[in-house]
Design an enzyme around this catalytic site. Structure first.
Site, PDB file in Angstrom:
ATOM      1  N   ARG A 332       0.757  -1.251   0.000  1.00 25.62           N
ATOM      2  CA  ARG A 332       0.000   0.000   0.000  1.00 25.62           C
ATOM      3  C   ARG A 332       0.793   1.312   0.000  1.00 25.62           C
ATOM      4  NH1 ARG A 332      -5.113  -1.052   1.963  1.00 25.62           N
ATOM      5  NH2 ARG A 332      -5.799  -2.987   1.008  1.00 25.62           N
ATOM      6  N   ASP A 490      -9.408   3.088  11.516  1.00 30.64           N
ATOM      7  CA  ASP A 490      -8.225   3.629  12.190  1.00 30.64           C
ATOM      8  C   ASP A 490      -8.570   4.715  13.190  1.00 30.64           C
ATOM      9  OD1 ASP A 490      -6.255   2.213  10.746  1.00 30.64           O
ATOM     10  OD2 ASP A 490      -6.420   3.595   9.060  1.00 30.64           O
TER      11      ASP A 490
HETATM   12  C1  NOJ Z   1      -6.778   3.013   5.562  1.00 31.53           C
HETATM   13  C2  NOJ Z   1      -5.978   1.944   6.209  1.00 31.53           C
HETATM   14  O1  NOJ Z   1      -4.955   1.524   5.319  1.00 31.53           O
HETATM   15  C3  NOJ Z   1      -6.852   0.764   6.569  1.00 31.53           C
HETATM   16  O2  NOJ Z   1      -6.088  -0.177   7.268  1.00 31.53           O
HETATM   17  C4  NOJ Z   1      -8.025   1.186   7.386  1.00 31.53           C
HETATM   18  O3  NOJ Z   1      -8.834   0.055   7.624  1.00 31.53           O
HETATM   19  C5  NOJ Z   1      -8.809   2.282   6.698  1.00 31.53           C
HETATM   20  N1  NOJ Z   1      -7.905   3.371   6.397  1.00 31.53           N
HETATM   21  C6  NOJ Z   1      -9.955   2.800   7.560  1.00 31.53           C
HETATM   22  O4  NOJ Z   1      -9.532   3.508   8.650  1.00 31.53           O
END
Ligand code: NOJ
Length: 796
Positions: A332, A490
């Site tokens: 990512r 998050d």
């Molecule tokens: C992006 C993060 O990479 C992911 O792990 C998370 O689940 C989402 N944001 C939502 O907060």
């Protein structure tokens, strides 16, 4: 308003208006070497890590946007006029020059027509070598002889991006360049084997290895002084900023064309010599391009669909699989948004990515699963963000200490405590392992022994048990799983408070684990974990139902989150979708939860995460209450959880709702609404701005998002209903009642199943009968590898 179109036959998205509102990106490379490039050839290249092994430089979030890139300039020697094969950097007015970009699977092609000269530049990474190929064709379409010069240009980066951006007292004196025999060598002097080369398949007429000599003081990439005056200066030096510029003078008769190959690769001058030789003949380039095409053919042919929904066809057959694969292959942290500030693997994201494409990339999914298992602690939680190489049995270390090579930290500082653990991270992995075995039949994997991050080793199966036990132990005062640092969201930081979503996820993981335990003959475990699942279900149904929907959680001081008396954050997507998707909710409650999603959260651009968004900070709930309303986790259409609602709708048999949700988020359907969406219509974005914000409908952060894998998984396994199981392939679709039929070709364990589903009675779900090569069967069995069979499924 549109900027391009889908060319499905060539598996390309064609951007015929290259002045898109924001960068429209693509990924090149299928192994370690990766390039992120936009529709104007802006972007960067790295190998392995965009943070620690950057090859070319990019100035992210800059003005002008997306500079620099991997460019080819053309100069008409007759009058000194010059332009670029991609629209940027020179940016000739679009009413004078015609520019097109074709983004394909792991390549991008830039086409230009200007003053009777047609030019093309294709960027891709060779399948067999760590080398980026720039395949350039220049054709004289005018009726006079043309004398031109072509100049390549890319700017080298210091490997470690942090130092490249802010420690110039070091970086400017620790890299050098030299030129010999048609090869530019970029040398990172403080690193063992820290070299790149830039070369071509022709004898250059000039070169520059120094950026500032090529560009010139007070000039930019738009008007490099070398191109302006028509000659490179032959610069090279130890220390400074380096670039790859080779000049070639060409004379073209009317109708004549020339093909120039530039090569940007890993390794020093010796590697450059080998590659120069290997790709001297353009046929070798064609061969690599053909291999790349075959690489994608083999993946795509694992599942091809033909449905009444053109958007779904184009995305599932090409783009969503591609996007999912890009996430599995490169993870990512490399895009125009993530530009090298982080590296490694995010636990939950990687686990979900690996869960979704074991059919097209079993090896990489397995590799990712192993990496995640190694980053699991004996307590049963995962390390939220980690570098796989920390846990590799053999670690290659440089033979001398260098200030630019980041040492591997010691174990004690790598293994974070429970305070920093996310409550959902490792649970996803249980399902990833189950999916992997269902797809491949590789039951032996369950017995493979794998180390823990904090020492010791056990089988894969035991790793999974520890994950499930961790969630069973880490419950709060109401018996629901603790939220800890965060759950999937998050910004929901509940600590000792409780997360509805994680308890549902725990149930879902158990529901996948029990059949695996049975399959492996561990019947005691099956009984034990079945009882655990029943217990989780009971607690969830007792504690989490709010009367018309499910709450999102409970704060550490025992306040409900997402309850009917809440003015803000009243209804949440994650909890209500997961209540159903997990199998916890009864049909009646599940239908009410789905209605709450439709009533409070659905928009024509997709489903928002929570409504109304938070405006008042509440640190008992978490950071989500401090995010601007309508953005990201606070009331945006967060793409990743949207497919959870498609799955939930299917679990309830509501094919209409599933397809309405699917279509709303589907980027394909926004191809003509770019004035609203702004971003690429061929891939999902991390989020679409929610209705509480002035930019409602604007999509942001393409490619690197869990919505890729999840939309692929939900569309194929829930809507189209093609699910591999341990010893059969099940077909159980949930579709709109007005779909009369659809077809799927699915390769499972080496057998090709041509599945044709008919719906004569206009139902949304329910299989009336299945014929395998004309004979009725209860389920579709695994056949001998290599077979091809016809499956007819009638709904009713
Ligand atoms: C992006 C993060 O990479 C992911 O792990 C998370 O689940 C989402 N944001 C939502 O907060």
């Amino acid at each position: 308003m549109r900027y391009g179109y889908f060319d499905n036959e060539h598996r390309e998205y064609v951007i015929d208006r290259v002045d898109t509102p924001v960068s429209w990106t693509n990924y090149i490379g299928t192994k370690d070497m990766c390039g992120v490039v936009n529709q104007t050839a802006g972007g960067y290249l790295f190998s392995g890590s965009s943070e620690y092994h950057r090859i070319t430089r990019f100035r992210p979030n800059g003005v002008p946007m997306d500079f620099p890139g991997h460019y080819v300039y053309l100069r008409d020697e007759a009058d000194g006029d010059f332009w670029s094969v991609s629209w940027q950097p020179v940016s000739k007015p679009l009413d004078q020059a015609k520019y097109v970009c074709r983004h394909g699977l792991s390549y991008s092609k830039y086409l230009c027509d200007y003053r009777g000269i047609h030019a093309e530049q294709t960027l891709f990474v060779a399948e067999d070598d760590p080398v980026e190929i720039w395949d350039v064709v220049i054709r004289n379409d005018s009726n006079r002889v043309r004398n031109l010069s072509a100049f390549s240009y890319c700017e080298f980066s210091f490997h470690q991006i942090d130092m490249d951006n802010r420690n110039f007292q070091m970086s400017l004196y620790a890299a050098g360049s030299r030129y010999a025999d048609g090869i530019i060598e970029h040398d990172l002097y403080y690193e063992e084997d820290g070299y790149q080369f830039f070369t071509s398949n022709f004898e250059p007429d000039g070169y520059d290895c120094l950026r500032d000599a090529f560009i010139g003081a007070y000039h930019t990439e738009r008007n490099p002084v070398a191109v302006e005056r028509g000659v490179c200066s032959g610069s090279a030096e130890l220390g400074g900023n380096h670039c790859g510029s080779l000049q070639k003078r060409i004379t073209l008769q009317p109708g004549e064309s020339v093909r120039l190959i530039f090569l940007l690769g890993e390794g020093g001058v010796e590697s450059g010599k080998v590659m120069r030789q290997r790709y001297a003949n353009a046929a070798a380039v064609d061969e690599q391009f053909e291999k790349l095409r075959l690489f994608w053919d083999k993946k795509l042919e694992k599942l091809q669909i033909q449905t009444p929904n053109d958007g779904m066809n184009a995305l599932i057959n090409i783009w969503t699989l591609y996007q999912s694969e890009i996430n599995v292959i490169f993870s990512r942290f490399s895009s125009f948004i993530e530009v090298g500030g982080r590296t490694g693997l995010g636990y939950r994201d990687t686990a979900q990515d690996a869960m979704c494409v074991p059919h097209s990339n079993p090896d990489k999914c397995r590799q990712r699963i192993v990496e995640l298992l190694r980053a699991e602690t004996r307590a049963g939680y995962g390390l939220h963000l980690f570098e796989p190489r920390w846990f590799e049995p053999e670690q290659k270390q440089q033979s001398f200490r260098s200030p630019t090579v980041i040492p591997t930290p010691d174990r004690a500082s790598i293994v974070h405590g429970i305070k920093d653990a996310c409550s959902d991270d490792a649970l996803w992995l249980v399902v990833s392992v189950a999916q992997y075995i269902k797809e491949t039949g590789d039951f032996a994997f369950a017995d493979e022994r794998i180390t823990y991050a904090d020492g010791g080793e056990e089988s894969v199966y035991d790793h999974l048990r520890r994950i499930l036990n961790f969630s069973a132990e880490q419950v709060g005062q109401n018996g629901i799983c603790k939220g800890l640092r965060a759950d999937w969201n998050d910004c929901l930081n509940l600590g000792g408070g409780e997360s509805t979503m994680v308890s549902f996820l725990h149930y879902w993981a158990l529901d996948h684990f029990v059949p695996l335990a049975e399959k492996l003959g561990r019947s005691e475990d099956a009984t034990y974990y079945r009882a655990m699942a029943e217990h989780v279900k009971d607690v969830c149904e007792r504690v989490l139902w709010d009367g018309s929907w499910y709450i999102r959680g409970i704060t550490a001081d025992n306040r409900k989150i997402g309850t009917h008396t809440d003015a803000e954050g009243k209804v949440h997507l994650e909890s209500n979708a997961w209540a159903v998707l997990s199998g916890v909710a009864s049909k009646e409650r599940g239908e009410q939860a789905l209605r709450a999603i439709q009533e409070y959260l659905y928009t024509p651009y997709g489903i928002i995460l929570n409504a109304p968004p938070y405006t008042k900070p509440d640190d008992g709930i978490g950071f989500v209450t401090r995010v601007y309303p309508g953005l990201k986790e606070n009331g945006a259409i967060f793409s990743h959880p949207n497919p959870w609602a498609w799955g939930a709708a299917c679990a309830l048999g509501d094919g209409k709702a599933a397809m309405t949700f699917y279509d709303a988020l589907c980027p394909y359907h926004q191809n003509d609404k770019i004035e609203v969406r702004q971003s690429e219509p061929y891939v999902y974005c991390q989020f679409v701005v929610g209705k509480a914000h002035t930019a409602f409908g604007r999509a942001r952060h393409p490619f690197m998002t869990g919505s890729a894998g999840w939309s692929y998984y939900a569309a194929t396994e829930y809507i189209l209903g093609i699910k591999p199981d341990y010893d059969c392939l099940s077909v159980d679709p949930c579709i709109p009642a007005d779909w009369k039929e659809f077809s799927v070709t699915r390769v499972w364990r080496g057998v090709t199943y041509d599945i044709h589903v008919t719906n004569p009675n206009g139902v949304t779900c329910g299989v009336k009968r299945i014929l395998l090569n004309g004979a009725p069967v209860a389920q579709i069995p695994q056949l001998s590898a290599g077979a091809r069979c016809r499956v007819e499924v009638e709904l009713g």
